[in-house]
Design an enzyme around this catalytic site. Structure first.
Site, PDB file in Angstrom:
ATOM      1  CG  HIS A   1      -1.759   1.229   1.327  1.00 32.96           C
ATOM      2  ND1 HIS A   1      -2.947   1.337   0.642  1.00 32.96           N
ATOM      3  CD2 HIS A   1      -1.590   2.406   1.974  1.00 32.96           C
ATOM      4  CE1 HIS A   1      -3.474   2.526   0.872  1.00 32.96           C
ATOM      5  NE2 HIS A   1      -2.672   3.201   1.681  1.00 32.96           N
TER       6      HIS A   1
ATOM      7  CG  ASP B   1     -11.654   4.522   6.288  1.00 30.21           C
ATOM      8  OD1 ASP B   1     -11.128   5.398   7.004  1.00 30.21           O
ATOM      9  OD2 ASP B   1     -11.415   4.404   5.078  1.00 30.21           O
TER      10      ASP B   1
ATOM     11  NE  ARG C   1      -9.593  11.507   8.846  1.00 33.25           N
ATOM     12  CZ  ARG C   1      -8.765  10.643   8.233  1.00 33.25           C
ATOM     13  NH1 ARG C   1      -9.188   9.459   7.857  1.00 33.25           N
ATOM     14  NH2 ARG C   1      -7.508  10.973   8.031  1.00 33.25           N
TER      15      ARG C   1
ATOM     16  CB  SER D   1      -8.205   6.024   7.564  1.00 36.66           C
ATOM     17  OG  SER D   1      -8.610   5.990   6.232  1.00 36.66           O
TER      18      SER D   1
ATOM     19  CE  LYS E   1      -8.938   2.821   3.697  1.00 38.61           C
ATOM     20  NZ  LYS E   1      -9.086   4.210   3.281  1.00 38.61           N
TER      21      LYS E   1
HETATM   22  N1  URA Z   1      -5.560   7.281   2.818  1.00 39.21           N
HETATM   23  C1  URA Z   1      -6.555   6.691   3.523  1.00 39.21           C
HETATM   24  O1  URA Z   1      -7.048   5.640   3.150  1.00 39.21           O
HETATM   25  N2  URA Z   1      -6.965   7.306   4.663  1.00 39.21           N
HETATM   26  C2  URA Z   1      -6.438   8.450   5.119  1.00 39.21           C
HETATM   27  O2  URA Z   1      -6.853   8.930   6.145  1.00 39.21           O
HETATM   28  C3  URA Z   1      -5.414   9.060   4.358  1.00 39.21           C
HETATM   29  C4  URA Z   1      -4.987   8.445   3.207  1.00 39.21           C
END
Ligand code: URA
Length: 432
Positions: free
Chosen positions: A82, A161, A168, A183, A187
């Site tokens: 990621h 999220d 946010r 966050s 995932k």
């Molecule tokens: N990427 C995400 O998935 N969440 C965040 O808060 C910032 C970047």
């Protein structure tokens, strides 16, 4: 439980219990807690932070609002990579086939670009016919048979999220380390691979502008992973200038194919080989990192990663002819050079400004749901530290006539030519 008391407790900087955090996540996801109270809660976290335990609880509670994938359906060692988001970051398109060529399963759910950062799914959609939505069975079948699949993130993964991130985004509470870490990790943990490698970008084109902040984020994500029983490592990499030369969807796919053919830019190839080397080490294929690096690079030199890329594109419905015939990617109408105004060293090729310049042409989105123009973008021919002469082409703009004035304003801000030859490292730190 009372949300006002929970907000007040966090405002005082006190540690919340698992139950309190669970109540906030469930309450907001189910619509019991309204946006204004959730905003107050997020703002309190933004200013007072969270302990590692709180951030881990927030992550797990968000993960558990949706599906956790059953990766026992995939045979072998499964790795997810990621990136926290950057400009010209096309590593997934190269790394996935490299790993698969070495027998490491690469199963990935990716996002779309937002703001100045690009998204893997938009890039893949520039390949004619490519399907980014596979059913769960198709996804598992493909990972088992081809060794890799990259699909758009399912709405059913950590839906809490998704809702909290959207809030946010409009309440200026994105840039909080515990909120970003939870966050991303909610995932990643829902995707449930054996191992997660995080490429934490640092610099003007990244969320984290300096190494200190990036390291805090990386350490927290690694710690959350550890507490959740997963093997997680983070690599801090430079995002002061774009990665590779190309910025823009189809251009980045073409550059990825060139890299898979062994003709990629040095920085991009080095980053892909380095991350792949850690994957090889962790999949316990070799003993030394150097051996692993050479093994990774071998997949680019012997054509095995390119062959995997072809299999992957074919399996997801894409036209594999475009791999050898780039004219099948819809080309942009105009190519406009940006030339050096004086002799000197390139001191700055600012990733954020280049990302914004590509965005102005239509390569990115301003808000979710916007269309992107896959053909436009920027090719940066020179790197920081290169010497240029007045009139040399530093970069080229590929446009369809939209946003060119704005694009050139950003490009003028992006480029600094001076007397100093500044060289920065690509890999800044490795955190396990
Ligand atoms: N990427 C995400 O998935 N969440 C965040 O808060 C910032 C970047």
């Amino acid at each position: 439980m009372d949300i006002v008391e929970i907000i007040s407790k966090k405002q005082q900087g006190l540690e919340l219990t698992d139950e309190e955090i669970g109540y906030v996540v469930a309450g907001y996801t189910e619509g019991v807690i309204p946006d204004y109270q959730m905003t107050a809660f997020l703002m309190a976290v933004y200013f007072k932070g969270m302990t590692d335990d709180e951030a881990t609880t927030l992550t797990l509670r968000m993960r558990d609002t949706g599906q956790v994938l059953d990766h026992t359906k995939i045979e072998g060692y499964k790795i997810d990579k990621h990136s926290t988001g950057g400009v010209g970051d096309k590593t997934t398109l190269i790394l996935g086939p490299m790993a698969a060529a070495l027998g490491i399963k690469f199963s990935k759910m990716s996002g779309r670009g937002l703001g100045h950062t690009g998204g893997t799914i938009d890039k893949l959609e520039s390949i004619p016919g490519f399907r980014v939505n596979l059913s769960e069975d198709e996804f598992y079948k493909q990972v088992n048979e081809v060794g890799l699949a990259v699909v758009a993130q399912s709405g059913n993964l950590a839906p809490a999220d998704k809702k909290i991130y959207a809030l946010r985004d409009v309440t200026s509470t994105v840039a909080s380390i515990p909120l970003i870490a939870s966050s991303i990790m909610s995932k990643k943990l829902a995707a449930n691979d054996d191992e997660i490698i995080l490429d934490v970008k640092v610099g003007s084109g990244a969320f984290m502008k300096n190494v200190v902040e990036a390291e805090k984020l990386a350490r927290l994500m690694v710690e959350i992973g550890r507490k959740a029983g997963k093997s997680v490592m983070a690599i801090l990499t430079n995002m002061e200038q774009p990665l590779g030369a190309c910025v823009g969807n189809a251009l980045e796919v073409i550059e990825s194919i060139e890299t898979l053919k062994g003709n990629g830019p040095a920085d991009l190839e080095a980053l892909c080989c380095s991350i792949c080397a850690y994957m090889i080490m962790d999949a316990k294929k070799v003993k030394s990192l150097e051996e692993a690096y050479n093994m990774a690079r071998g997949t680019l030199l012997d054509g095995s990663a390119l062959a995997k890329f072809k299999e992957f594109v074919r399996a997801q419905g894409g036209d594999i002819e475009c791999i050898d015939k780039y004219s099948l990617f819809q080309p942009a109408q105009n190519r406009i050079p940006f030339k050096a105004e004086r002799d000197g060293y390139l001191e700055r090729v600012d990733a954020l400004e280049i990302g914004l310049a590509a965005g102005a042409l239509g390569a990115g989105r301003h808000k979710l749901g916007d269309d992107v123009d896959h053909s436009v973008g920027i090719v940066v021919y020179r790197k920081c530290g290169d010497h240029v002469k007045k009139g040399d082409t530093i970069l080229e703009v590929f446009s369809n006539g939209v946003g060119e004035v704005q694009c050139f304003e950003h490009l003028n801000n992006a480029i600094t030519i001076g007397k100093q030859r500044k060289i920065t490292n690509l890999i800044l730190k490795v955190i396990r």
